[in-house]
Design a protein around this motif. Structure first.
Motif, PDB file in Angstrom:
ATOM      1  N   ASN A   1      16.893 -70.361  -5.666  1.00 26.38           N
ATOM      2  CA  ASN A   1      16.150 -69.118  -5.889  1.00 26.38           C
ATOM      3  C   ASN A   1      15.491 -68.749  -4.560  1.00 26.38           C
ATOM      4  O   ASN A   1      14.813 -69.586  -3.960  1.00 26.38           O
ATOM      5  N   SER A   2      15.654 -67.506  -4.128  1.00 23.66           N
ATOM      6  CA  SER A   2      15.201 -67.166  -2.769  1.00 23.66           C
ATOM      7  C   SER A   2      13.689 -66.987  -2.671  1.00 23.66           C
ATOM      8  O   SER A   2      13.154 -66.889  -1.577  1.00 23.66           O
ATOM      9  N   ASP A   3      12.984 -66.956  -3.814  1.00 23.19           N
ATOM     10  CA  ASP A   3      11.531 -66.757  -3.719  1.00 23.19           C
ATOM     11  C   ASP A   3      10.739 -68.035  -3.964  1.00 23.19           C
ATOM     12  O   ASP A   3       9.564 -67.997  -4.294  1.00 23.19           O
ATOM     13  N   VAL A   4      11.386 -69.206  -3.810  1.00 24.69           N
ATOM     14  CA  VAL A   4      10.616 -70.451  -3.868  1.00 24.69           C
ATOM     15  C   VAL A   4      10.573 -71.087  -2.486  1.00 24.69           C
ATOM     16  O   VAL A   4      11.525 -70.998  -1.713  1.00 24.69           O
ATOM     17  N   ILE A   5       9.424 -71.696  -2.194  1.00 22.88           N
ATOM     18  CA  ILE A   5       9.301 -72.420  -0.928  1.00 22.88           C
ATOM     19  C   ILE A   5       8.897 -73.865  -1.211  1.00 22.88           C
ATOM     20  O   ILE A   5       8.222 -74.158  -2.193  1.00 22.88           O
ATOM     21  N   SER A   6       9.361 -74.742  -0.338  1.00 21.22           N
ATOM     22  CA  SER A   6       9.012 -76.163  -0.423  1.00 21.22           C
ATOM     23  C   SER A   6       9.365 -76.756   0.944  1.00 21.22           C
ATOM     24  O   SER A   6       9.646 -76.020   1.891  1.00 21.22           O
ATOM     25  N   GLU A   7       9.393 -78.079   1.016  1.00 15.95           N
ATOM     26  CA  GLU A   7       9.849 -78.712   2.261  1.00 15.95           C
ATOM     27  C   GLU A   7      11.373 -78.902   2.249  1.00 15.95           C
ATOM     28  O   GLU A   7      11.926 -79.478   3.173  1.00 15.95           O
ATOM     29  N   TYR A   8      12.035 -78.419   1.213  1.00 13.16           N
ATOM     30  CA  TYR A   8      13.499 -78.440   1.095  1.00 13.16           C
ATOM     31  C   TYR A   8      14.109 -79.806   1.447  1.00 13.16           C
ATOM     32  O   TYR A   8      14.809 -79.943   2.455  1.00 13.16           O
ATOM     33  N   PRO A   9      13.862 -80.824   0.605  1.00 14.53           N
ATOM     34  CA  PRO A   9      14.398 -82.169   0.904  1.00 14.53           C
ATOM     35  C   PRO A   9      15.868 -82.291   0.491  1.00 14.53           C
ATOM     36  O   PRO A   9      16.234 -83.031  -0.416  1.00 14.53           O
ATOM     37  N   PHE A  10      16.721 -81.528   1.178  1.00 14.66           N
ATOM     38  CA  PHE A  10      18.123 -81.427   0.767  1.00 14.66           C
ATOM     39  C   PHE A  10      18.894 -82.729   0.982  1.00 14.66           C
ATOM     40  O   PHE A  10      19.790 -83.054   0.208  1.00 14.66           O
ATOM     41  N   ALA A  11      18.563 -83.487   2.030  1.00 12.50           N
ATOM     42  CA  ALA A  11      19.289 -84.750   2.284  1.00 12.50           C
ATOM     43  C   ALA A  11      19.051 -85.725   1.125  1.00 12.50           C
ATOM     44  O   ALA A  11      19.994 -86.364   0.636  1.00 12.50           O
ATOM     45  N   GLU A  12      17.793 -85.813   0.657  1.00 12.66           N
ATOM     46  CA  GLU A  12      17.478 -86.692  -0.475  1.00 12.66           C
ATOM     47  C   GLU A  12      18.185 -86.207  -1.746  1.00 12.66           C
ATOM     48  O   GLU A  12      18.664 -87.006  -2.556  1.00 12.66           O
ATOM     49  N   LEU A  13      18.263 -84.871  -1.902  1.00 17.11           N
ATOM     50  CA  LEU A  13      18.920 -84.297  -3.082  1.00 17.11           C
ATOM     51  C   LEU A  13      20.407 -84.655  -3.103  1.00 17.11           C
ATOM     52  O   LEU A  13      20.956 -85.027  -4.149  1.00 17.11           O
TER      53      LEU A  13
END
Length: 329
Positions: free
Chosen positions: A77-89
Motif C-alpha cells: 500500500n503506497s500510503d504506509v510507512i515503516s522501516e521496510y524490513p524486506f530482507a527479513e520478510l
C-alpha cells in the motif's frame, strides 16, 4: 512516500516496480522517470479504467507479475510507512513454505481495525476479525505483502478486496502467514497521520542515521533540512520538521511539527506549527499557520494572516484570516 518504498525495494534486489494507478498516472510517472536511471530500476504503470479495489489491480497486472520464474513479488500500500524490513520478510516467507506472507503491526486500539488472529509460534494466520467488540488480538494488517504467483489464481479481474476476499481463502487453506513488523508503522493517508508519520520517520533517522538530521543552536529535536534550503538568522526550528529543496526560511521564523515542501518561502517572524505547506507557496511576514492547516501548491498567504486549520486548494491567495477549520476553494 513512494520513493522511500522504491529505494527499500531496490536494496533487496527488486528490478521492476509496477504502479497500480487509477487517476492521472502521468503525474506519478513523470515524477518517477528521473529516478529510474538514478536507481537503475524499471518503473511501469498499470492503469485501471475503473477502480478495482485492492486485489483487482493484481489481476490486471498479471502479465507483468508472472515471469515464469516462480519467484514471489511484493505488494505494498503506497500510503504506509515503516522501516521496510524486506530482507527479513523474504527470509521468513521462504522459511514457512506457504503461499503468502503479510506483515502485521501491533496497535493499542485493535477495535478500530481488522485484526489478524495468528499462531504466535509459527506465524500461520488463523482468521481475520473486522473491528472486534471483544479482544481477540492486537495485530493488524500493515499493508505490506510478499506473495507467490499462485496467489493470482485466487483473484478475478473485477473490483475486489485482497483483505476481505483473497486472504481469507488462502488462510482457510492454511497457506497464509504473518510476520510482526519491527520498528515503527503508520498509515499516512490523512494529513494529521502524515504529521505523526513524519515524527516516527525522524525518530527512526535519529537512531539509524543521525548525521542526516540538522544540528545547531536554532534546531530543537529532530529536523530534516535539504542541503540547498536557506535558513535566516534568529529562527527556531523543530521538533519534527522537514524542509524541502529550494526553500527559503527568512529571519526570526518559528517552525514546529510541520512539513515545508519544495520551493516554499516563509517570510520574517512568521510561525508555522502542525501544518503542511505545499510546493512553491509563500507565508507572509508575521503570519501564524497552525492546527493542521494545509496549503496546496502555489498558495500565497498575506502578511499578518492567521490560519486555524484552513485547507487551501492550489493557486490561491489568502488575504484574510481563517479563524476556524474550513476548506478554501
Amino acid at each position: 512516500m513512494i520513493l522511500h518504498q522504491i529505494e527499500a525495494l531496490k536494496d533487496v534486489g527488486v528490478t521492476e516496480v509496477i504502479l497500480a494507478i487509477n487517476y492521472r498516472p502521468e503525474v506519478m510517472i513523470n515524477f518517477l522517470k528521473d529516478f529510474e536511471d538514478k536507481l537503475g530500476i524499471k518503473i511501469t504503470c498499470s492503469q485501471e479504467t475503473e477502480p478495482l479495489g485492492t486485489a483487482g489491480p493484481l489481476a490486471l497486472a498479471r502479465g507483468k507479475l508472472v515471469d515464469g520464474s516462480g519467484e514471489p513479488f511484493f505488494v505494498l500500500n503506497s500510503d504506509v510507512i515503516s522501516e521496510y524490513p524486506f530482507a527479513e520478510l523474504i527470509r521468513f516467507h521462504k522459511s514457512h513454505g506457504g503461499e503468502a506472507t503479510i506483515m502485521v503491526t501491533k496497535v493499542d486500539e485493535p477495535s478500530k481495525y481488522g485484526v489478524v488472529v495468528m499462531d504466535e509460534e509459527t506465524g500461520r494466520v488463523d482468521r481475520f476479525v473486522e473491528k472486534p467488540k471483544i479482544f481477540v488480538g492486537n495485530k493488524i494488517n500493515a499493508g505490506i505483502y510478499l506473495l507467490n504467483p499462485s496467489v493470482l489464481d485466487h483473484i478475478e479481474l473485477r473490483p475486489t478486496s485482497i483483505e476481505k476476499e483473497v486472504f481469507p481463502k488462502i488462510s482457510a487453506g492454511q497457506k497464509l502467514y504473518a510476520m510482526v513488523l519491527p520498528g515503527f508503522w503508520m498509515d499516512i493517508g490523512q494529513p494529521k497521520d502524515y504529521i505523526t508519520g513524519l515524527r516516527l520517520y525522524l525518530d527512526s533517522l535519529r537512531k539509524k542515521a543521525p548525521s542526516r538530521l540538522a544540528a545547531g543552536p536554532h534546531i530543537v529535536g529532530n529536523v530534516l533540512v535539504h542541503e540547498n534550503a536557506v535558513i535566516g538568522e534568529g529562527c527556531l526550528i523543530g521538533p519534527d520538521v522537514a524542509i524541502g529543496p529550494g526553500c527559503v526560511i527568512e529571519s526570526g521564523v518559528r517552525l514546529s511539527r510541520c512539513t515545508v515542501m519544495r520551493g516554499v518561502r516563509i517570510k520574517k517572524h512568521s510561525c508555522v506549527s502542525s501544518s503542511i505547506i505545499g510546493w512553491h507557496s509563500t507565508v507572509g511576514q508575521w503570519a501564524r499557520i497552525e492546527n493542521m492547516t494545509i496549503l496546496g501548491e502555489d498558495v500565497h498567504v498575506s502578511d499578518e494572516v492567521y490560519s486555524n486549520g484552513g485547507v487551501v486548494l492550489p493557486h490561491k491567495e489568502i488575504k484574510s484570516s481563517i479563524l476556524k477549520p474550513e476548506i478554501v476553494m
